[in-house]
Scaffold this motif. Structure first.
Motif, PDB file in Angstrom:
ATOM      1  N   ALA A  42       0.859  -1.186   0.000  1.00 31.75           N
ATOM      2  CA  ALA A  42       0.000   0.000   0.000  1.00 31.75           C
ATOM      3  C   ALA A  42       0.898   1.239   0.000  1.00 31.75           C
ATOM      4  O   ALA A  42       1.925   1.280   0.672  1.00 31.75           O
ATOM      5  N   VAL A  43       0.497   2.249  -0.763  1.00 32.65           N
ATOM      6  CA  VAL A  43       1.261   3.500  -0.804  1.00 32.65           C
ATOM      7  C   VAL A  43       0.855   4.366   0.374  1.00 32.65           C
ATOM      8  O   VAL A  43      -0.317   4.713   0.533  1.00 32.65           O
ATOM      9  N   VAL A  44       1.835   4.701   1.225  1.00 27.53           N
ATOM     10  CA  VAL A  44       1.596   5.624   2.341  1.00 27.53           C
ATOM     11  C   VAL A  44       1.662   7.055   1.806  1.00 27.53           C
ATOM     12  O   VAL A  44       0.740   7.843   2.004  1.00 27.53           O
ATOM     13  N   ASN A  45       2.790   7.368   1.130  1.00 29.75           N
ATOM     14  CA  ASN A  45       2.941   8.677   0.509  1.00 29.75           C
ATOM     15  C   ASN A  45       4.159   8.688  -0.397  1.00 29.75           C
ATOM     16  O   ASN A  45       4.963   7.752  -0.386  1.00 29.75           O
ATOM     17  N   GLU A  46       4.248   9.763  -1.165  1.00 34.14           N
ATOM     18  CA  GLU A  46       5.439  10.032  -1.963  1.00 34.14           C
ATOM     19  C   GLU A  46       5.847  11.465  -1.647  1.00 34.14           C
ATOM     20  O   GLU A  46       5.026  12.381  -1.711  1.00 34.14           O
ATOM     21  N   ILE A  47       7.100  11.632  -1.286  1.00 29.92           N
ATOM     22  CA  ILE A  47       7.622  12.953  -0.963  1.00 29.92           C
ATOM     23  C   ILE A  47       8.577  13.347  -2.086  1.00 29.92           C
ATOM     24  O   ILE A  47       9.598  12.693  -2.294  1.00 29.92           O
ATOM     25  N   ASP A  48       8.207  14.389  -2.827  1.00 32.10           N
ATOM     26  CA  ASP A  48       9.020  14.871  -3.943  1.00 32.10           C
ATOM     27  C   ASP A  48       9.670  16.192  -3.557  1.00 32.10           C
ATOM     28  O   ASP A  48       9.052  17.047  -2.910  1.00 32.10           O
ATOM     29  N   ASN A  49      10.922  16.357  -3.967  1.00 35.28           N
ATOM     30  CA  ASN A  49      11.645  17.596  -3.748  1.00 35.28           C
ATOM     31  C   ASN A  49      12.277  18.026  -5.058  1.00 35.28           C
ATOM     32  O   ASN A  49      13.148  17.347  -5.581  1.00 35.28           O
ATOM     33  N   SER A  50      11.819  19.154  -5.590  1.00 31.21           N
ATOM     34  CA  SER A  50      12.428  19.755  -6.782  1.00 31.21           C
ATOM     35  C   SER A  50      13.329  20.876  -6.292  1.00 31.21           C
ATOM     36  O   SER A  50      12.883  22.001  -6.070  1.00 31.21           O
ATOM     37  N   HIS A  51      14.592  20.536  -6.093  1.00 31.51           N
ATOM     38  CA  HIS A  51      15.550  21.491  -5.552  1.00 31.51           C
ATOM     39  C   HIS A  51      16.119  22.333  -6.688  1.00 31.51           C
ATOM     40  O   HIS A  51      16.534  21.807  -7.718  1.00 31.51           O
ATOM     41  N   THR A 113       6.888  -5.287   6.897  1.00 31.17           N
ATOM     42  CA  THR A 113       5.756  -4.364   6.875  1.00 31.17           C
ATOM     43  C   THR A 113       6.069  -3.000   6.278  1.00 31.17           C
ATOM     44  O   THR A 113       5.161  -2.190   6.096  1.00 31.17           O
ATOM     45  N   GLN A 114       7.325  -2.706   5.981  1.00 30.17           N
ATOM     46  CA  GLN A 114       7.695  -1.376   5.491  1.00 30.17           C
ATOM     47  C   GLN A 114       8.706  -1.472   4.350  1.00 30.17           C
ATOM     48  O   GLN A 114       9.652  -2.252   4.404  1.00 30.17           O
ATOM     49  N   PHE A 115       8.495  -0.640   3.334  1.00 31.73           N
ATOM     50  CA  PHE A 115       9.362  -0.596   2.161  1.00 31.73           C
ATOM     51  C   PHE A 115       9.515   0.879   1.792  1.00 31.73           C
ATOM     52  O   PHE A 115       8.529   1.549   1.488  1.00 31.73           O
ATOM     53  N   VAL A 116      10.742   1.399   1.860  1.00 34.74           N
ATOM     54  CA  VAL A 116      10.999   2.804   1.554  1.00 34.74           C
ATOM     55  C   VAL A 116      12.024   2.881   0.423  1.00 34.74           C
ATOM     56  O   VAL A 116      13.116   2.312   0.523  1.00 34.74           O
ATOM     57  N   LEU A 117      11.647   3.593  -0.643  1.00 31.42           N
ATOM     58  CA  LEU A 117      12.505   3.772  -1.817  1.00 31.42           C
ATOM     59  C   LEU A 117      12.889   5.241  -1.947  1.00 31.42           C
ATOM     60  O   LEU A 117      12.067   6.136  -1.695  1.00 31.42           O
ATOM     61  N   GLU A 127      20.597  22.063  -9.306  1.00 30.07           N
ATOM     62  CA  GLU A 127      19.236  21.535  -9.415  1.00 30.07           C
ATOM     63  C   GLU A 127      19.211  20.013  -9.396  1.00 30.07           C
ATOM     64  O   GLU A 127      20.044  19.363 -10.019  1.00 30.07           O
ATOM     65  N   TYR A 128      18.228  19.486  -8.667  1.00 28.79           N
ATOM     66  CA  TYR A 128      17.998  18.046  -8.661  1.00 28.79           C
ATOM     67  C   TYR A 128      16.570  17.763  -8.235  1.00 28.79           C
ATOM     68  O   TYR A 128      15.920  18.602  -7.602  1.00 28.79           O
ATOM     69  N   ASP A 129      16.089  16.612  -8.627  1.00 23.32           N
ATOM     70  CA  ASP A 129      14.775  16.132  -8.207  1.00 23.32           C
ATOM     71  C   ASP A 129      15.014  14.876  -7.381  1.00 23.32           C
ATOM     72  O   ASP A 129      15.790  13.999  -7.785  1.00 23.32           O
ATOM     73  N   GLU A 130      14.365  14.796  -6.244  1.00 28.14           N
ATOM     74  CA  GLU A 130      14.471  13.578  -5.441  1.00 28.14           C
ATOM     75  C   GLU A 130      13.078  13.146  -5.006  1.00 28.14           C
ATOM     76  O   GLU A 130      12.165  13.956  -4.887  1.00 28.14           O
ATOM     77  N   SER A 131      12.948  11.849  -4.806  1.00 23.17           N
ATOM     78  CA  SER A 131      11.648  11.275  -4.469  1.00 23.17           C
ATOM     79  C   SER A 131      11.833  10.158  -3.444  1.00 23.17           C
ATOM     80  O   SER A 131      12.718   9.319  -3.586  1.00 23.17           O
ATOM     81  N   THR A 132      11.007  10.180  -2.408  1.00 22.28           N
ATOM     82  CA  THR A 132      10.959   9.120  -1.421  1.00 22.28           C
ATOM     83  C   THR A 132       9.565   8.507  -1.467  1.00 22.28           C
ATOM     84  O   THR A 132       8.566   9.239  -1.322  1.00 22.28           O
ATOM     85  N   ILE A 133       9.498   7.207  -1.673  1.00 19.95           N
ATOM     86  CA  ILE A 133       8.217   6.510  -1.749  1.00 19.95           C
ATOM     87  C   ILE A 133       8.101   5.623  -0.518  1.00 19.95           C
ATOM     88  O   ILE A 133       8.951   4.749  -0.295  1.00 19.95           O
ATOM     89  N   ASN A 134       7.089   5.850   0.291  1.00 19.29           N
ATOM     90  CA  ASN A 134       6.863   5.073   1.514  1.00 19.29           C
ATOM     91  C   ASN A 134       5.703   4.104   1.295  1.00 19.29           C
ATOM     92  O   ASN A 134       4.583   4.524   0.977  1.00 19.29           O
ATOM     93  N   LEU A 135       6.017   2.805   1.467  1.00 16.89           N
ATOM     94  CA  LEU A 135       5.033   1.740   1.262  1.00 16.89           C
ATOM     95  C   LEU A 135       4.877   0.932   2.543  1.00 16.89           C
ATOM     96  O   LEU A 135       5.801   0.877   3.363  1.00 16.89           O
ATOM     97  N   LYS A 136       3.731   0.283   2.701  1.00 21.74           N
ATOM     98  CA  LYS A 136       3.509  -0.579   3.872  1.00 21.74           C
ATOM     99  C   LYS A 136       2.675  -1.782   3.477  1.00 21.74           C
ATOM    100  O   LYS A 136       2.000  -1.786   2.451  1.00 21.74           O
ATOM    101  N   ARG A 137       2.725  -2.812   4.352  1.00 22.45           N
ATOM    102  CA  ARG A 137       1.880  -4.000   4.185  1.00 22.45           C
ATOM    103  C   ARG A 137       1.055  -4.174   5.436  1.00 22.45           C
ATOM    104  O   ARG A 137       1.411  -3.820   6.500  1.00 22.45           O
TER     105      ARG A 137
END
Length: 137
Positions: A42-51, A113-117, A127-137
């Motif tokens: 399940a997707v908890v959230n996605e945190i995007d940063n456009s620096h 129970t947790q998967f973080v990418l 400049e850079y773009d970064e993304s953190t994807i938080n998943l759970k079971r």
């Protein structure tokens, strides 16, 4: 009496053998990273940063009920997130890196129970773009 002793001794030996073998459970082999990934998360959230030169521009997109990424055993995945459905391929680069449709992510956390990418694309020196994807079971 002699026969009774033999029966008692034989019965005792059988009980001991049964208890020894039944208490020796096989230990489960630890799962590989590939096996741990293969679930419907399940997707908890996605945190995007456009620096950029002005600093961080963070956007958090919360997962809603029904948002998921399902990693199949054949190296394909299906996802539903933020109103979009996607299908693609994934592969493990190492125990700490995974490729999703050719984009490399670092596996920050992977438990039952947790998967973080985490992924980062450098655009320029400032400049850079970064993304953190938080998943759970």
């Amino acid at each position: 009496k002699q026969k009774m002793k033999k029966v008692l001794l034989f019965t005792t030996a059988i009980i001991l053998l049964v208890s020894v073998f039944s208490s020796c459970k096989k230990k489960d082999k630890p799962q590989t990273v590939f096996q741990k990934v293969q679930h419907n998360w399940a997707v908890v959230n996605e945190i995007d940063n456009s620096h950029d030169a002005s600093g961080d521009n963070i956007d958090t997109i919360a997962g809603v009920s029904g948002d998921f990424i399902n990693f199949n055993s054949n190296g394909t995945f299906t996802s539903q997130f933020d109103g979009s459905t996607d299908n693609g391929t994934y592969s493990l680069i190492s125990d700490t890196q995974i490729s999703l449709n050719g984009q490399t992510f670092t596996i920050k956390t992977l438990t039952d129970t947790q998967f973080v990418l985490y992924g980062k694309d450098v655009i320029s020196a400032t400049e850079y773009d970064e993304s953190t994807i938080n998943l759970k079971r």
